[in-house]
Design a protein around this motif. Sequence first.
Motif, PDB file in Angstrom:
ATOM      1  N   LYS A  40       0.845  -1.194   0.000  1.00 29.23           N
ATOM      2  CA  LYS A  40       0.000   0.000   0.000  1.00 29.23           C
ATOM      3  C   LYS A  40       0.877   1.237   0.000  1.00 29.23           C
ATOM      4  O   LYS A  40       1.801   1.358   0.801  1.00 29.23           O
ATOM      5  N   ALA A  41       0.581   2.161  -0.922  1.00 28.97           N
ATOM      6  CA  ALA A  41       1.333   3.415  -1.064  1.00 28.97           C
ATOM      7  C   ALA A  41       2.825   3.121  -1.255  1.00 28.97           C
ATOM      8  O   ALA A  41       3.680   3.665  -0.578  1.00 28.97           O
ATOM      9  N   VAL A  42       3.100   2.232  -2.216  1.00 33.15           N
ATOM     10  CA  VAL A  42       4.480   1.807  -2.498  1.00 33.15           C
ATOM     11  C   VAL A  42       4.868   2.279  -3.897  1.00 33.15           C
ATOM     12  O   VAL A  42       4.099   2.163  -4.844  1.00 33.15           O
ATOM     13  N   THR A  43       6.080   2.820  -4.006  1.00 34.07           N
ATOM     14  CA  THR A  43       6.634   3.258  -5.282  1.00 34.07           C
ATOM     15  C   THR A  43       7.921   2.500  -5.528  1.00 34.07           C
ATOM     16  O   THR A  43       8.786   2.433  -4.641  1.00 34.07           O
ATOM     17  N   LEU A  44       8.045   1.935  -6.719  1.00 36.64           N
ATOM     18  CA  LEU A  44       9.255   1.223  -7.117  1.00 36.64           C
ATOM     19  C   LEU A  44       9.856   1.946  -8.312  1.00 36.64           C
ATOM     20  O   LEU A  44       9.243   1.991  -9.377  1.00 36.64           O
ATOM     21  N   ASN A  45      11.041   2.517  -8.146  1.00 37.76           N
ATOM     22  CA  ASN A  45      11.716   3.288  -9.193  1.00 37.76           C
ATOM     23  C   ASN A  45      13.030   2.623  -9.594  1.00 37.76           C
ATOM     24  O   ASN A  45      13.851   2.304  -8.722  1.00 37.76           O
ATOM     25  N   ASP A  46      13.225   2.454 -10.889  1.00 40.11           N
ATOM     26  CA  ASP A  46      14.504   1.979 -11.432  1.00 40.11           C
ATOM     27  C   ASP A  46      14.981   0.676 -10.807  1.00 40.11           C
ATOM     28  O   ASP A  46      16.166   0.526 -10.500  1.00 40.11           O
ATOM     29  N   ASN A  47      14.081  -0.263 -10.632  1.00 41.27           N
ATOM     30  CA  ASN A  47      14.451  -1.562 -10.079  1.00 41.27           C
ATOM     31  C   ASN A  47      14.584  -2.604 -11.186  1.00 41.27           C
ATOM     32  O   ASN A  47      13.971  -2.491 -12.237  1.00 41.27           O
ATOM     33  N   GLN A  48      15.359  -3.631 -10.915  1.00 41.48           N
ATOM     34  CA  GLN A  48      15.445  -4.810 -11.765  1.00 41.48           C
ATOM     35  C   GLN A  48      14.597  -5.883 -11.088  1.00 41.48           C
ATOM     36  O   GLN A  48      14.985  -6.402 -10.044  1.00 41.48           O
ATOM     37  N   GLN A  61      -2.565   1.594  -4.485  1.00 41.05           N
ATOM     38  CA  GLN A  61      -1.794   2.803  -4.781  1.00 41.05           C
ATOM     39  C   GLN A  61      -0.310   2.469  -4.984  1.00 41.05           C
ATOM     40  O   GLN A  61       0.569   3.042  -4.364  1.00 41.05           O
ATOM     41  N   VAL A  62      -0.056   1.529  -5.885  1.00 40.09           N
ATOM     42  CA  VAL A  62       1.307   1.088  -6.181  1.00 40.09           C
ATOM     43  C   VAL A  62       1.707   1.613  -7.550  1.00 40.09           C
ATOM     44  O   VAL A  62       0.930   1.572  -8.502  1.00 40.09           O
ATOM     45  N   SER A  63       2.940   2.109  -7.626  1.00 38.10           N
ATOM     46  CA  SER A  63       3.450   2.654  -8.876  1.00 38.10           C
ATOM     47  C   SER A  63       4.835   2.066  -9.167  1.00 38.10           C
ATOM     48  O   SER A  63       5.737   2.143  -8.330  1.00 38.10           O
ATOM     49  N   PHE A  64       4.947   1.469 -10.351  1.00 38.36           N
ATOM     50  CA  PHE A  64       6.227   0.975 -10.849  1.00 38.36           C
ATOM     51  C   PHE A  64       6.722   1.984 -11.878  1.00 38.36           C
ATOM     52  O   PHE A  64       6.001   2.297 -12.824  1.00 38.36           O
ATOM     53  N   ASN A  65       7.930   2.502 -11.710  1.00 39.78           N
ATOM     54  CA  ASN A  65       8.486   3.505 -12.606  1.00 39.78           C
ATOM     55  C   ASN A  65       9.858   3.060 -13.104  1.00 39.78           C
ATOM     56  O   ASN A  65      10.725   2.733 -12.287  1.00 39.78           O
ATOM     57  N   SER A  66      10.032   3.019 -14.414  1.00 39.50           N
ATOM     58  CA  SER A  66      11.315   2.637 -15.024  1.00 39.50           C
ATOM     59  C   SER A  66      11.854   1.347 -14.410  1.00 39.50           C
ATOM     60  O   SER A  66      13.033   1.238 -14.088  1.00 39.50           O
ATOM     61  N   THR A  67      10.978   0.386 -14.248  1.00 38.28           N
ATOM     62  CA  THR A  67      11.352  -0.879 -13.624  1.00 38.28           C
ATOM     63  C   THR A  67      11.229  -2.003 -14.650  1.00 38.28           C
ATOM     64  O   THR A  67      10.266  -2.070 -15.402  1.00 38.28           O
ATOM     65  N   HIS A  68      12.211  -2.884 -14.654  1.00 38.69           N
ATOM     66  CA  HIS A  68      12.200  -4.053 -15.537  1.00 38.69           C
ATOM     67  C   HIS A  68      11.443  -5.168 -14.838  1.00 38.69           C
ATOM     68  O   HIS A  68      11.827  -5.603 -13.756  1.00 38.69           O
ATOM     69  N   LEU A  69      10.366  -5.634 -15.479  1.00 37.56           N
ATOM     70  CA  LEU A  69       9.508  -6.677 -14.928  1.00 37.56           C
ATOM     71  C   LEU A  69       9.277  -7.785 -15.950  1.00 37.56           C
ATOM     72  O   LEU A  69       8.207  -8.390 -16.014  1.00 37.56           O
ATOM     73  N   GLN A  70      10.296  -8.071 -16.739  1.00 34.17           N
ATOM     74  CA  GLN A  70      10.170  -9.084 -17.775  1.00 34.17           C
ATOM     75  C   GLN A  70       9.841 -10.436 -17.154  1.00 34.17           C
ATOM     76  O   GLN A  70      10.474 -10.861 -16.181  1.00 34.17           O
ATOM     77  N   GLU A  71       8.822 -11.106 -17.716  1.00 33.04           N
ATOM     78  CA  GLU A  71       8.358 -12.418 -17.272  1.00 33.04           C
ATOM     79  C   GLU A  71       7.971 -12.456 -15.801  1.00 33.04           C
ATOM     80  O   GLU A  71       8.022 -13.497 -15.156  1.00 33.04           O
ATOM     81  N   SER A  72       7.554 -11.322 -15.265  1.00 36.45           N
ATOM     82  CA  SER A  72       7.057 -11.284 -13.893  1.00 36.45           C
ATOM     83  C   SER A  72       5.611 -11.742 -13.857  1.00 36.45           C
ATOM     84  O   SER A  72       4.889 -11.679 -14.851  1.00 36.45           O
ATOM     85  N   ALA A  73       5.174 -12.197 -12.683  1.00 34.91           N
ATOM     86  CA  ALA A  73       3.816 -12.713 -12.521  1.00 34.91           C
ATOM     87  C   ALA A  73       2.987 -11.789 -11.641  1.00 34.91           C
ATOM     88  O   ALA A  73       3.409 -11.424 -10.537  1.00 34.91           O
TER      89      ALA A  73
END
Length: 143
Positions: A40-48, A61-73
Amino acid sequence: MVRLNGVVFLNADFRNCQFYRCTMIGNQLIGADFTGSHLKAVTLNDNQADYANFSETTLDQVSFNSTHLQESAFQAVSIKHSLSFKQCTLTSADFSDTPLKLVDLRTSEIADLRFSPQLAVGCTIDSFQAITFALALGVRIED
């Protein structure tokens, strides 16, 4: 607010954990397992985060920004309020059994995205991504 910067969480086990008001920046989350967790209210920036598993999580309220999520589930995820992916790589990500009504994918790469067509209603995509969705629905596109 908790900030996690540049931490290595390769194949980490976060099953059934709670994340509240966190910012994760530049972390290695490849293969991390968040199954059954609540974010909840989590931001993920520039993660692999390729191969990460967010199945059966609650995302609020989760936001993924510039994050690589290839083949994620992201299977059977419960989404509350919003879930956005900005400038993310979601190639071959799996959203099966997840309602996409509150999901914004407009600026992300979604090639080979897997999702349940009956649950795609209300998903926000751009005109180029519409082709991916149309093909998944069995629509033939001809010029």
